[in-house]
Motif scaffolding. Structure first.
Motif, PDB file in Angstrom:
ATOM      1  N   ASP A  39      28.447  56.548  48.458  1.00 39.33           N
ATOM      2  CA  ASP A  39      28.114  55.398  47.611  1.00 39.33           C
ATOM      3  C   ASP A  39      29.149  54.283  47.781  1.00 39.33           C
ATOM      4  OD1 ASP A  39      25.915  56.751  46.639  1.00 39.33           O
ATOM      5  OD2 ASP A  39      26.944  57.504  44.851  1.00 39.33           O
ATOM      6  N   VAL A  40      30.423  54.656  47.812  1.00 38.06           N
ATOM      7  CA  VAL A  40      31.484  53.652  47.964  1.00 38.06           C
ATOM      8  C   VAL A  40      31.373  52.971  49.324  1.00 38.06           C
ATOM      9  CG1 VAL A  40      33.978  53.285  48.124  1.00 38.06           C
ATOM     10  CG2 VAL A  40      33.051  54.825  46.374  1.00 38.06           C
ATOM     11  N   LEU A  71      27.863  46.702  52.297  1.00 38.27           N
ATOM     12  CA  LEU A  71      27.106  45.580  51.734  1.00 38.27           C
ATOM     13  C   LEU A  71      28.023  44.382  51.502  1.00 38.27           C
ATOM     14  CD1 LEU A  71      24.511  44.402  50.548  1.00 38.27           C
ATOM     15  CD2 LEU A  71      25.119  45.471  48.358  1.00 38.27           C
ATOM     16  N   ALA A  72      29.227  44.638  51.005  1.00 39.14           N
ATOM     17  CA  ALA A  72      30.180  43.555  50.758  1.00 39.14           C
ATOM     18  C   ALA A  72      30.558  42.859  52.052  1.00 39.14           C
ATOM     19  CB  ALA A  72      31.424  44.101  50.060  1.00 39.14           C
ATOM     20  N   SER A 127      31.230  48.197  41.510  1.00 39.47           N
ATOM     21  CA  SER A 127      30.607  46.935  41.896  1.00 39.47           C
ATOM     22  C   SER A 127      31.281  46.371  43.137  1.00 39.47           C
ATOM     23  CB  SER A 127      30.700  45.926  40.746  1.00 39.47           C
ATOM     24  OG  SER A 127      32.056  45.561  40.517  1.00 39.47           O
ATOM     25  N   LEU A 128      30.674  45.335  43.721  1.00 38.89           N
ATOM     26  CA  LEU A 128      31.228  44.695  44.911  1.00 38.89           C
ATOM     27  C   LEU A 128      32.602  44.095  44.627  1.00 38.89           C
ATOM     28  CD1 LEU A 128      28.152  42.889  46.525  1.00 38.89           C
ATOM     29  CD2 LEU A 128      29.063  45.156  46.989  1.00 38.89           C
ATOM     30  N   ASP A 129      32.781  43.572  43.419  1.00 38.09           N
ATOM     31  CA  ASP A 129      34.065  42.962  43.073  1.00 38.09           C
ATOM     32  C   ASP A 129      35.185  43.994  42.990  1.00 38.09           C
ATOM     33  OD1 ASP A 129      33.041  40.406  42.968  1.00 38.09           O
ATOM     34  OD2 ASP A 129      32.555  40.521  40.837  1.00 38.09           O
ATOM     35  N   LYS A 189      36.378  38.146  47.917  1.00 39.89           N
ATOM     36  CA  LYS A 189      35.673  37.096  48.641  1.00 39.89           C
ATOM     37  C   LYS A 189      36.566  36.460  49.685  1.00 39.89           C
ATOM     38  CE  LYS A 189      33.050  32.829  47.887  1.00 39.89           C
ATOM     39  NZ  LYS A 189      32.626  31.807  46.897  1.00 39.89           N
ATOM     40  N   LEU A 190      36.033  36.287  50.881  1.00 39.24           N
ATOM     41  CA  LEU A 190      36.759  35.606  51.950  1.00 39.24           C
ATOM     42  C   LEU A 190      36.385  34.126  51.957  1.00 39.24           C
ATOM     43  CD1 LEU A 190      36.366  38.097  54.933  1.00 39.24           C
ATOM     44  CD2 LEU A 190      38.469  37.563  53.719  1.00 39.24           C
ATOM     45  N   PRO A 191      37.329  33.265  52.256  1.00 42.67           N
ATOM     46  CA  PRO A 191      36.957  31.857  52.404  1.00 42.67           C
ATOM     47  C   PRO A 191      36.028  31.699  53.602  1.00 42.67           C
ATOM     48  CG  PRO A 191      39.190  32.225  53.173  1.00 42.67           C
ATOM     49  CD  PRO A 191      38.757  33.496  52.516  1.00 42.67           C
ATOM     50  N   PRO A 192      35.053  30.827  53.514  1.00 45.17           N
ATOM     51  CA  PRO A 192      34.138  30.643  54.646  1.00 45.17           C
ATOM     52  C   PRO A 192      34.887  30.150  55.873  1.00 45.17           C
ATOM     53  CG  PRO A 192      33.857  28.880  53.044  1.00 45.17           C
ATOM     54  CD  PRO A 192      34.752  29.902  52.411  1.00 45.17           C
ATOM     55  N   PRO A 193      34.452  30.518  57.068  1.00 45.75           N
ATOM     56  CA  PRO A 193      35.121  30.047  58.289  1.00 45.75           C
ATOM     57  C   PRO A 193      34.963  28.538  58.423  1.00 45.75           C
ATOM     58  CG  PRO A 193      33.041  31.118  58.824  1.00 45.75           C
ATOM     59  CD  PRO A 193      33.276  31.368  57.372  1.00 45.75           C
ATOM     60  N   PRO A 194      35.945  27.858  59.017  1.00 49.90           N
ATOM     61  CA  PRO A 194      35.843  26.399  59.171  1.00 49.90           C
ATOM     62  C   PRO A 194      34.604  25.982  59.945  1.00 49.90           C
ATOM     63  CG  PRO A 194      38.058  27.163  59.667  1.00 49.90           C
ATOM     64  CD  PRO A 194      37.214  28.380  59.542  1.00 49.90           C
ATOM     65  N   VAL A 195      34.206  26.808  60.914  1.00 55.15           N
ATOM     66  CA  VAL A 195      33.036  26.489  61.739  1.00 55.15           C
ATOM     67  C   VAL A 195      32.191  27.745  61.900  1.00 55.15           C
ATOM     68  CG1 VAL A 195      32.210  25.516  63.911  1.00 55.15           C
ATOM     69  CG2 VAL A 195      34.454  24.847  63.035  1.00 55.15           C
ATOM     70  N   ASP A 196      30.900  27.630  61.633  1.00 55.55           N
ATOM     71  CA  ASP A 196      29.974  28.734  61.874  1.00 55.55           C
ATOM     72  C   ASP A 196      29.373  28.573  63.264  1.00 55.55           C
ATOM     73  OD1 ASP A 196      30.154  30.043  59.353  1.00 55.55           O
ATOM     74  OD2 ASP A 196      28.966  28.439  58.460  1.00 55.55           O
TER      75      ASP A 196
END
Length: 241
Positions: free
Chosen positions: A48-49, A55-56, A134-136, A141-148
């Motif tokens: 489960d973990v 998923l995270a 839970s996911l938290d 949370k990771l910061p979004p990449p500068p460029v996708d």
């Protein structure tokens, strides 16, 4: 009355063993069963973990050091438990009157104590694993990449115009650059290549945002893409009474 029971009745202190030691030897098989059951419960919680962690990570989150440490301890503990269970089965098979000598009793007692100890250790891991709900609690949370990076089909003869558009970005007196042309000439592909060029050649931009705007403009969708790329926390709205 089993063989060990007879020994306890007629030889209460044969090798300076206390009644508690005899109990540990006598209930070895039961304790092995208990250890096997707690092992199975730990494996189920671990599944489960791990599912939550996977998923995270699919949602661009990073597993916490805490859950990473728990998974590593769980992995090592399962290996230790497996070794003990194998030793226990061998001990049970040898358990008969003919093999009940002082050395064998000492071996059974030592193994029995180890089984009890490992059962408690597995239970502790189970209790800790149950805290990851839970996911938290398993990720951050990771910061979004500068460029996708965008998947682009192979093209021929577009490098010259790509370099021309790229050079236009150096003109700091111009805040907007536009590309226009007939449908199907490769405007979108050119922009996709331009987007990916920022991955290795960052220039003076902190972030590159790719937003697709259809004929039927979805303003909320556009704002959500921008909010995510700028790492702006989601605002919660509620009625004020």
């Amino acid at each position: 009355m089993d063989v060990l029971g007879l020994i306890m009745a007629y030889l209460p202190t044969p090798w300076n063993c206390t009644s508690n030691r005899f109990a540990i030897i006598r209930h070895l098989q039961e304790n092995l069963t208990s250890l096997r059951q707690t092992r199975d419960e730990l494996e189920n919680i671990s599944k489960d973990v791990r599912s939550m962690v996977e998923l995270a990570e699919q949602q661009y989150r990073k597993r916490t050091n805490q859950v990473e440490g728990w998974l590593e301890r769980e992995r090592r503990k399962l290996e230790e438990v497996q070794n003990i269970l194998e030793k226990g089965e061998q001990e049970i098979q040898r358990k008969c009157l003919g093999s009940c000598c002082p050395r064998n009793c000492h071996s059974s007692y030592k193994l029995g104590k180890e089984v009890i100890k490992e059962t408690e250790a597995v239970k502790d891991l189970i209790n800790k694993g149950k805290e990851f709900k839970s996911l938290d609690e398993v990720s951050e949370k990771l910061p979004p990449p500068p460029v996708d990076e965008i998947s682009v089909k192979k093209t021929v003869g577009m490098e010259s115009i790509l370099n021309e558009v790229w050079s236009c970005l150096d003109d700091h007196e111009v805040s907007v650059n536009g590309i226009y042309g007939k449908g199907g000439v490769g405007k979108t592909t050119l922009l996709q290549k331009l987007n990916n060029k920022f991955i290795n050649e960052r220039r003076d931009f902190d972030v590159v945002i790719w937003v697709t705007v259809s004929k039927e403009v979805n303003l909320d969708g556009i704002q959500e893409v921008i909010r995510y790329k700028l790492d702006i926390p989601e605002m919660k709205y509620g009625k004020v009474k």
